[in-house]
Enzyme design. Structure first.
Site, mmCIF file in Angstrom:
data_model
loop_
_atom_site.group_PDB
_atom_site.id
_atom_site.type_symbol
_atom_site.label_atom_id
_atom_site.label_comp_id
_atom_site.label_asym_id
_atom_site.label_seq_id
_atom_site.Cartn_x
_atom_site.Cartn_y
_atom_site.Cartn_z
ATOM 1 N N TRP A 103 0.870 -1.179 0.000
ATOM 2 C CA TRP A 103 0.000 0.000 0.000
ATOM 3 C C TRP A 103 0.915 1.239 0.000
ATOM 4 O O TRP A 103 1.785 1.344 0.876
ATOM 5 C CB TRP A 103 -0.863 -0.028 1.266
ATOM 6 C CG TRP A 103 -1.825 1.099 1.406
ATOM 7 C CD1 TRP A 103 -2.661 1.594 0.451
ATOM 8 C CD2 TRP A 103 -2.063 1.867 2.592
ATOM 9 N NE1 TRP A 103 -3.407 2.619 0.970
ATOM 10 C CE2 TRP A 103 -3.060 2.810 2.274
ATOM 11 C CE3 TRP A 103 -1.535 1.842 3.879
ATOM 12 C CZ2 TRP A 103 -3.534 3.721 3.202
ATOM 13 C CZ3 TRP A 103 -2.010 2.751 4.809
ATOM 14 C CH2 TRP A 103 -2.999 3.680 4.465
ATOM 15 N N LYS B 255 -13.255 -0.837 5.896
ATOM 16 C CA LYS B 255 -13.811 -1.692 4.848
ATOM 17 C C LYS B 255 -14.833 -2.678 5.415
ATOM 18 O O LYS B 255 -15.924 -2.824 4.875
ATOM 19 C CB LYS B 255 -12.710 -2.494 4.141
ATOM 20 C CG LYS B 255 -11.422 -1.756 3.906
ATOM 21 C CD LYS B 255 -11.556 -0.765 2.782
ATOM 22 C CE LYS B 255 -10.413 0.005 2.432
ATOM 23 N NZ LYS B 255 -9.386 0.680 2.640
ATOM 24 N N ASP C 166 -0.591 -5.248 9.692
ATOM 25 C CA ASP C 166 -1.633 -4.326 9.245
ATOM 26 C C ASP C 166 -2.840 -5.140 8.781
ATOM 27 O O ASP C 166 -2.744 -5.917 7.827
ATOM 28 C CB ASP C 166 -1.088 -3.452 8.101
ATOM 29 C CG ASP C 166 -2.051 -2.334 7.726
ATOM 30 O OD1 ASP C 166 -3.088 -2.172 8.403
ATOM 31 O OD2 ASP C 166 -1.775 -1.623 6.740
HETATM 32 C C1 LMR Z 1 -6.704 1.780 -0.925
HETATM 33 O O1 LMR Z 1 -5.615 1.219 -0.890
HETATM 34 O O2 LMR Z 1 -7.284 2.068 -1.968
HETATM 35 C C2 LMR Z 1 -7.398 2.107 0.362
HETATM 36 O O3 LMR Z 1 -6.696 1.574 1.434
HETATM 37 C C3 LMR Z 1 -7.710 3.538 0.522
HETATM 38 C C4 LMR Z 1 -6.519 4.385 0.835
HETATM 39 O O4 LMR Z 1 -6.580 5.135 1.825
HETATM 40 O O5 LMR Z 1 -5.538 4.345 0.089
#
Ligand code: LMR
Length: 391
Positions: A127, A242, A207
């Site tokens: 992420w 989510k 996480d």
């Molecule tokens: C995503 O990865 O799209 C979500 O976790 C929203 C975000 O805050 O990036």
């Protein structure tokens, strides 16, 4: 003074929200930011949350301050879901509410840093905000490949990182539904990771942002619980954005596992001080609604039902993609075995741009798609568009 600032580009993922909103094509498809959508393309408020909110409006008699730890009833009510039958692990595990999962990750890294953390080992891709938060705290990132070319998790790369780690080093692991690849460790791999982590002494940070969206609430927790069972210390960042659909209400929790109750007290007091200096107290509304849901058997049943329906729809979309086999040079079959909202397609930035410009399909520049943006009504168009730009 402000003239000395370098301009920053907007967050690429969040910028997609605006770009998609400005597109007037009626058949545009949003596969960008990670929000769940129904087969009609909506992101509704959970029925269980709506009911809890109604009760809050009726019964809440004060909005006075709580404290840096937020709604402790919420934090406790979530623990059996996240950690199982012995949720405090014998008094060694406790937590606090945070503004979303991001607040929890921020707190984990900031508290780690206060305790001497310097290096963060991280499977990539990850992420994007993980690296952004680490960089903002001037932590060094040590990346390893999360996935192998064959589409399975590269557990050897993670094990190498763990075995080579020394003092002041942590490893960040996604509890389930890996963002962005959808590729999770098997239970055997989690066991190997747990043993290696316990042996090397590297500090685990887990996480958990999608519990219940992979295979089920318990199933999605089984792997990371193996790690927690074996290690003296860990941090856990949890998001309800989510699995309770509370995105903009920013509902998260930060949990600390310590070797003794004394050490846990010390960690908690430091986490409270960091929270106070950062946001003082987290926003209450969403967490209060989750607390009401989790304390009411009927609402728990409703929530679990809604979560199951979401998971089953994601599976259906994945199955449909996998069955379609090839699209241009892409093999969509692996998407069928991946988990959660995301998968990565091996497409170039140019192909992503063509999908957007020529087909009105919005996805991250990395090739990540949010499979929840696909419906039985637009999936064929998506597959045809992929074949068009990669064929
Ligand atoms: C995503 O990865 O799209 C979500 O976790 C929203 C975000 O805050 O990036």
């Amino acid at each position: 003074m402000l003239d000395r600032l370098e301009p920053q580009s907007p967050d690429a993922l969040l910028a997609l929200i605006q770009m998609h909103a400005a597109d007037e094509r009626p058949d545009k498809i949003d596969l960008g930011v990670g929000v769940y959508r129904t087969d009609e393309g909506a992101t509704p408020v959970f029925g269980a949350i709506k009911e809890a909110e109604r009760r809050l409006v009726e019964d809440q008699d004060s909005k006075s301050y709580l404290g840096p730890e937020g709604d402790t009833g919420f934090v406790t009510a979530l623990m059996p879901y996240a950690f199982g039958e012995n949720p405090t692990m014998g008094g060694r595990l406790a937590g606090m509410q945070t503004p979303g999962g991001t607040g929890a990750v921020r707190l984990a890294l900031a508290l780690g840093q206060k305790a001497g953390l310097k290096w963060l080992h991280m499977g990539t891709p990850s992420w994007p905000n993980h690296a952004q938060i680490a960089q903002d705290l001037a932590l060094e990132i040590a990346p390893f490949n999360h996935a192998s070319d064959d589409g399975t998790a590269n557990v050897e790369a993670a094990l190498d990182a763990i075995r080579g780690a020394g003092a002041g080093e942590a490893i960040l692991l996604h509890g389930c539904c890996h963002n962005p690849t959808g590729i999770d460790y098997t239970i055997e791999e989690w066991e190997a990771l747990a043993e290696a982590i316990a042996e090397s002494g590297i500090f685990p940070i887990i996480d958990i942002a999608y519990q219940g969206l992979g295979h089920g609430i318990e199933e999605d927790a089984a792997g990371y619980r193996r790690v927690l069972d074996k290690v003296p210390e860990a941090f856990i960042a949890y998001s309800c954005d989510k699995n309770f659909g509370l995105y903009r209400d920013r509902v998260g929790a930060f949990y600390m596992l310590a070797d003794s109750a004394d050490m846990l007290d010390k960690a908690q007091s430091n986490a409270n001080a960091l929270a106070r200096a950062s946001w003082s107290m987290p926003p209450d509304h969403g967490a209060a609604a989750v607390r009401l849901v989790l304390r009411d058997e009927k609402l728990v049943q409703n929530w679990r039902g809604e979560l199951t329906a979401m998971r089953e729809r994601l599976r259906k979309v994945r199955d449909r993609l996998a069955q379609s086999g090839e699209a241009g040079r892409l093999d969509l079959a692996p998407l069928g075995t991946q988990n959660g909202l995301f998968s990565m397609l091996p497409v170039s930035k140019e192909e992503v741009a063509r999908l957007r410009q020529e087909h009105g399909i919005y996805m991250a520049g990395s090739g990540r798609i949010n499979v929840a943006g696909l419906t039985m009504g637009n999936i064929d168009k998506f597959i045809r568009a992929l074949a068009d730009v990669t064929g």
